[in-house]
Design an enzyme around this catalytic site. Sequence first.
Site, PDB file in Angstrom:
ATOM      1  CB  SER A 129      -7.718  10.074   9.236  1.00  0.00           C
ATOM      2  OG  SER A 129      -7.465   9.118   8.338  1.00  0.00           O
ATOM      3  CG  LEU A 130      -5.046  13.430   6.085  1.00  0.00           C
ATOM      4  CD1 LEU A 130      -5.073  14.957   5.585  1.00  0.00           C
ATOM      5  CD2 LEU A 130      -4.846  12.171   5.190  1.00  0.00           C
ATOM      6  CD  GLU A 179      -9.906   4.521   6.353  1.00  0.00           C
ATOM      7  OE1 GLU A 179      -9.335   5.305   5.680  1.00  0.00           O
ATOM      8  OE2 GLU A 179     -10.884   4.058   6.485  1.00  0.00           O
ATOM      9  N   GLY A 181       1.547   4.112   3.969  1.00  0.00           N
ATOM     10  CA  GLY A 181       3.047   3.410   3.314  1.00  0.00           C
ATOM     11  C   GLY A 181       4.112   4.065   3.121  1.00  0.00           C
ATOM     12  CG  HIS A 191     -15.904   9.448   5.455  1.00  0.00           C
ATOM     13  ND1 HIS A 191     -15.294   9.963   4.215  1.00  0.00           N
ATOM     14  CD2 HIS A 191     -14.961  10.193   6.286  1.00  0.00           C
ATOM     15  CE1 HIS A 191     -14.447  10.962   4.437  1.00  0.00           C
ATOM     16  NE2 HIS A 191     -14.322  11.230   5.529  1.00  0.00           N
ATOM     17  CG  HIS A 194     -18.467  12.633   6.280  1.00  0.00           C
ATOM     18  ND1 HIS A 194     -19.299  13.906   6.082  1.00  0.00           N
ATOM     19  CD2 HIS A 194     -17.234  13.079   6.541  1.00  0.00           C
ATOM     20  CE1 HIS A 194     -18.491  15.029   6.103  1.00  0.00           C
ATOM     21  NE2 HIS A 194     -17.176  14.691   6.419  1.00  0.00           N
ATOM     22  N   GLY A 253       0.769  -1.341   0.108  1.00  0.00           N
ATOM     23  CA  GLY A 253       0.110   0.199   0.000  1.00  0.00           C
ATOM     24  C   GLY A 253       0.780   1.297  -0.114  1.00  0.00           C
ATOM     25  NE  ARG A 296     -16.046  13.749  10.010  1.00  0.00           N
ATOM     26  CZ  ARG A 296     -14.888  13.526   9.434  1.00  0.00           C
ATOM     27  NH1 ARG A 296     -14.443  12.268   9.221  1.00  0.00           N
ATOM     28  NH2 ARG A 296     -14.164  14.487   8.986  1.00  0.00           N
TER      29      ARG A 296
HETATM   30  C1  LIG Z   1     -13.344  11.819   0.320  1.00  0.00           C
HETATM   31  C2  LIG Z   1     -12.370  11.912   1.721  1.00  0.00           C
HETATM   32  C3  LIG Z   1     -11.800  12.662   2.322  1.00  0.00           C
HETATM   33  C4  LIG Z   1     -10.967  12.695   3.548  1.00  0.00           C
HETATM   34  N1  LIG Z   1     -10.402  13.706   4.073  1.00  0.00           N
HETATM   35  C5  LIG Z   1      -9.665  13.617   5.159  1.00  0.00           C
HETATM   36  C6  LIG Z   1      -9.308  14.873   5.885  1.00  0.00           C
HETATM   37  O1  LIG Z   1      -9.541  16.044   5.527  1.00  0.00           O
HETATM   38  N2  LIG Z   1      -8.652  14.624   6.837  1.00  0.00           N
HETATM   39  C7  LIG Z   1      -8.274  13.492   7.525  1.00  0.00           C
HETATM   40  O2  LIG Z   1      -7.255  13.269   8.354  1.00  0.00           O
HETATM   41  N3  LIG Z   1      -8.564  12.497   6.708  1.00  0.00           N
HETATM   42  C8  LIG Z   1      -9.501  12.277   5.884  1.00  0.00           C
HETATM   43  N4  LIG Z   1      -9.959  11.142   4.960  1.00  0.00           N
HETATM   44  C9  LIG Z   1      -9.457   9.830   5.466  1.00  0.00           C
HETATM   45  C10 LIG Z   1      -8.012   9.841   5.060  1.00  0.00           C
HETATM   46  O3  LIG Z   1      -7.761  10.182   3.825  1.00  0.00           O
HETATM   47  C11 LIG Z   1      -7.315   8.300   4.983  1.00  0.00           C
HETATM   48  O4  LIG Z   1      -7.842   7.583   6.164  1.00  0.00           O
HETATM   49  C12 LIG Z   1      -6.084   8.051   4.921  1.00  0.00           C
HETATM   50  O5  LIG Z   1      -5.606   8.696   3.598  1.00  0.00           O
HETATM   51  C13 LIG Z   1      -5.627   6.687   4.654  1.00  0.00           C
HETATM   52  O6  LIG Z   1      -4.494   6.535   4.325  1.00  0.00           O
HETATM   53  P1  LIG Z   1      -3.701   5.014   4.189  1.00  0.00           P
HETATM   54  O7  LIG Z   1      -2.252   5.312   3.890  1.00  0.00           O
HETATM   55  O8  LIG Z   1      -3.897   4.168   5.392  1.00  0.00           O
HETATM   56  O9  LIG Z   1      -4.406   4.371   3.022  1.00  0.00           O
HETATM   57  P2  LIG Z   1      -4.874   4.592   1.462  1.00  0.00           P
HETATM   58  O10 LIG Z   1      -4.497   6.168   1.132  1.00  0.00           O
HETATM   59  O11 LIG Z   1      -6.384   4.368   1.377  1.00  0.00           O
HETATM   60  O12 LIG Z   1      -3.900   3.723   0.803  1.00  0.00           O
HETATM   61  C14 LIG Z   1      -4.253   2.308   0.766  1.00  0.00           C
HETATM   62  C15 LIG Z   1      -2.943   1.750  -0.304  1.00  0.00           C
HETATM   63  O13 LIG Z   1      -3.257   0.319  -0.127  1.00  0.00           O
HETATM   64  C16 LIG Z   1      -3.478  -0.277  -1.430  1.00  0.00           C
HETATM   65  N5  LIG Z   1      -4.032  -1.596  -1.565  1.00  0.00           N
HETATM   66  C17 LIG Z   1      -5.438  -1.685  -1.099  1.00  0.00           C
HETATM   67  N6  LIG Z   1      -5.478  -2.979  -1.034  1.00  0.00           N
HETATM   68  C18 LIG Z   1      -4.496  -3.451  -1.587  1.00  0.00           C
HETATM   69  C19 LIG Z   1      -3.995  -5.252  -1.949  1.00  0.00           C
HETATM   70  N7  LIG Z   1      -4.917  -6.098  -1.937  1.00  0.00           N
HETATM   71  N8  LIG Z   1      -2.774  -5.293  -2.523  1.00  0.00           N
HETATM   72  C20 LIG Z   1      -1.896  -4.107  -2.782  1.00  0.00           C
HETATM   73  N9  LIG Z   1      -2.060  -3.009  -2.252  1.00  0.00           N
HETATM   74  C21 LIG Z   1      -3.461  -2.526  -1.880  1.00  0.00           C
HETATM   75  C22 LIG Z   1      -4.095   0.607  -2.392  1.00  0.00           C
HETATM   76  O14 LIG Z   1      -4.082   0.747  -3.615  1.00  0.00           O
HETATM   77  C23 LIG Z   1      -3.431   2.100  -1.777  1.00  0.00           C
HETATM   78  O15 LIG Z   1      -1.974   2.130  -2.487  1.00  0.00           O
HETATM   79  C24 LIG Z   1     -10.776  11.236   3.826  1.00  0.00           C
HETATM   80  C25 LIG Z   1     -11.239  10.263   3.185  1.00  0.00           C
HETATM   81  C26 LIG Z   1     -11.824  10.418   2.220  1.00  0.00           C
HETATM   82  C27 LIG Z   1     -12.452   9.024   1.401  1.00  0.00           C
END
Ligand SMILES: Cc1cc2nc3c(=O)[nH]c(=O)nc-3n(C[C@H](O)[C@H](O)[C@H](O)COP(=O)(O)OP(=O)(O)OC[C@H]3O[C@@H](n4cnc5c(N)ncnc54)[C@H](O)[C@@H]3O)c2cc1C
Length: 544
Positions: A378-379, A363, A13, A339, A233, A8, A282
Site C-alpha cells: 500500500s505504501l 488508498e 498526496g 484495516h 487485519h 489530502g 490477511r
Molecule cells: C496502523 C496502520 C499500519 C499500516 N502499515 C502499513 C505498512 O506497513 N505498509 C503498507 O504498505 N501500508 C500500511 N498501511 C496502509 C497505508 O498506511 C495507507 O494505505 C497509506 O498510507 C495511505 O496513504 P494515502 O496518502 O492514500 O492516505 P492517508 O495517509 O490516509 O492521507 C489521507 C489524507 O486525506 C485527508 N482527508 C481525508 N478526508 C478529507 C476531506 N474530506 N477533506 C480534506 N482532506 C481530507 C486526510 O486528512 C489526510 O491528509 C497501514 C495502515 C494502518 C492504519
Amino acid sequence: MKEILIIGNGISGMMCAIRCAELGMKVKLIAPGPSEQSQSVMAAGGINAVTERHEEGDSVQCHIEDTLKGGAYLAGSNAVKGLCSDAKEIIHYLERIGTVFSVDEQDRPLLRAFGGQTYKRTHYCGSSTGKHIVSALVMEVRRFEAAGLITRIMRHHFYSALISDGRCYGALLYDEDARELVPVYADALVMATGGQNCLFGKTTGSSRCDGYAVGRLFMQGAALKNLEFIQFHPTTLETPQKRMLISEAVRGEGGRLFYMDGDQKVFFMEDKYGPRGNLMTRDLISREIVATGRDVLLDISFMDKRLIDSRLPEVRDICAKYRGIDISKEPIPVAPSVHYFMGGLAVHKDHETNIQGLYAVGECASIYHGANRLGGNSLLSAMYSGKVAAESISGKDHKLEPADFENYILAEQEGFKKMLDAKSPFAAMHIRDMLADTMREHMSIVRCADSLSKVIEDVRYYLSVAERIQYYASVSAYTNYSLSGILTLALAALTCADARRESRGAHYRSDYPTASDEYRAATIISYNDGNMQVSFDRENAYED
Ligand SMILES: Cc1cc2nc3c(=O)[nH]c(=O)nc-3n(C[C@H](O)[C@H](O)[C@H](O)COP(=O)(O)OP(=O)(O)OC[C@H]3O[C@@H](n4cnc5c(N)ncnc54)[C@H](O)[C@@H]3O)c2cc1C
C-alpha cells in the site's frame, strides 16, 4: 502554467504534489491538518520492492505474480506490472530524499516477509516506516514550497467537486476558520483522501479518513469500484479508543498464532497450512481466527529481546502502553479488525476517473490490490500512484473551457449557512455511530444475503432520516455536511457486497462460499438520480 488542486496530504498526496512541481506545475495541497497527522504516519511494517539487493530467487515478475494472486486476480494486471517494476526506483528515490531504511552490519537492507509473499521483499525503518517516509516527503514538499510551486493549505476540507458536462474544474472547500465554502478552480483535481474508516467506527486507521469525499464524488457522478473488498487485519489489539495494529512484521519476524485448549497450545495456522501458516494472506488468517471461536494469541516472546527492541519497538511500546503487556515475556491477545479498503474511486491506469480532470491516488483509488491487498504494497501504491497521476496530468491537455458555476456555488453557500445557523437537537454523530455498529456487525468477515439485506434496510432508513432532518446539533460543520456522503458510500458498499454472489479475497459469503468464474471481474457501481447501478467489468475497461 498548469494549476493542480490536491486534496489530502498523506504519502500519495505529497508524492503527487512533488512530482507535479518537478514537472513545472503549480500545486495547492489541501488538508485539515499537517501531513504528520495523516494516516500514512501509522504505517508500520514496510514497503515492498525487488531491488538489486533482493533475496536470492526473487524477481519483479514474482512480485507481480504474488500481488495478482493475493488480490484473487481482480487487480489490473498492466497496472500491477507498472507498480512492481517501478518499486526499485521508488526505494532509491526515498533513500535519496532521506528515508533511512534498516540495514544489517554490512549496510545491506534488512528485508522482511509479509503475508502472501514468496520471498522477503519488504524494506522497513524499524516498525515506523510511515513516519520516516512522511518526514522525508515533507522536507521535499517544503523545498518546492520555498520555490513557490507548492502551497500547503490546512484547516480546509473537501466539500464537493466543480463538475460540468463530465469535466472537473476544481472544488468547493470548507474553510474551517472562515466557516464558509470557497471555490478553488484548477486544471486538475487530485483526490488523495485515504480510506473509509468511519463506515466502521473503531478500526486500526485514522478517523480523518471517513470516506466522505469518495461518497460525495459518487453522488456527483464518479464511478466506484470493488467497494465490497474490505481488509480485516488479523492481528489487532483492543484498546478503549481504537484497535491498535499489531503489525504483520511480528509474524514476518517469526511470530506464531495460537489458542489454548486446556493447557495445550494449538498453533492452528501451522497445523493447517504448514510452517508458513502464520504468513498466509490477511483475509484467510482473519477467517481462520473467526473459525476457531477462541481467544487467539500471538507469541514473539522467544525472540531475542535486543532484536525485539531494534526491529519491533513500536509493537513493544503499543502493547506496554495500552495493555501493560511485555511482548518479550508474554503473548499478545489479538483479533481481526477493519484495516484497509481495496475499493474506492475507479481509476484508469493513468489514475484519471470517469470524470475528465478528476484523478484519485493512494488508498481512495481502487486499482492495484484487487480483492485483497498484500502487506507492504500500500505504501508502494501510494507513492507510485502519486507519480503516475502527476505525469499523466502533465502530459495531457487539460485546458479549461469556461464553465459557469456561479449559481451552483451560491446555492451551496446559502444551504451551508443555514446549516451553520440551525439549532436542531439531533446529532449527526449519533447516526454515524449507529452506522458503524451495524456495519461492524453485518458487513463483517463473514457475510450473507439475510444479514446484508437487514443492514441495507437500516442504512436506507438512516439516509431517509438524514434527508428529512438536514441540519443537526453537532461538534462540527464538517460532521454535519459529511453525513449523507458517508451514508451513501456505506449503502454503495453494501449493494456491491450483495451483488457479488461468491467468495473471493476479503469478501466471504457463507451463502456462496466458493469463488465463481462468473464474478472474476471488478465491481463497478454508479449513481444516477438517487439510484445505484452495479456492473461487473469483465473487459477490464477501467484499467486501460
Ligand atoms: C496502523 C496502520 C499500519 C499500516 N502499515 C502499513 C505498512 O506497513 N505498509 C503498507 O504498505 N501500508 C500500511 N498501511 C496502509 C497505508 O498506511 C495507507 O494505505 C497509506 O498510507 C495511505 O496513504 P494515502 O496518502 O492514500 O492516505 P492517508 O495517509 O490516509 O492521507 C489521507 C489524507 O486525506 C485527508 N482527508 C481525508 N478526508 C478529507 C476531506 N474530506 N477533506 C480534506 N482532506 C481530507 C486526510 O486528512 C489526510 O491528509 C497501514 C495502515 C494502518 C492504519
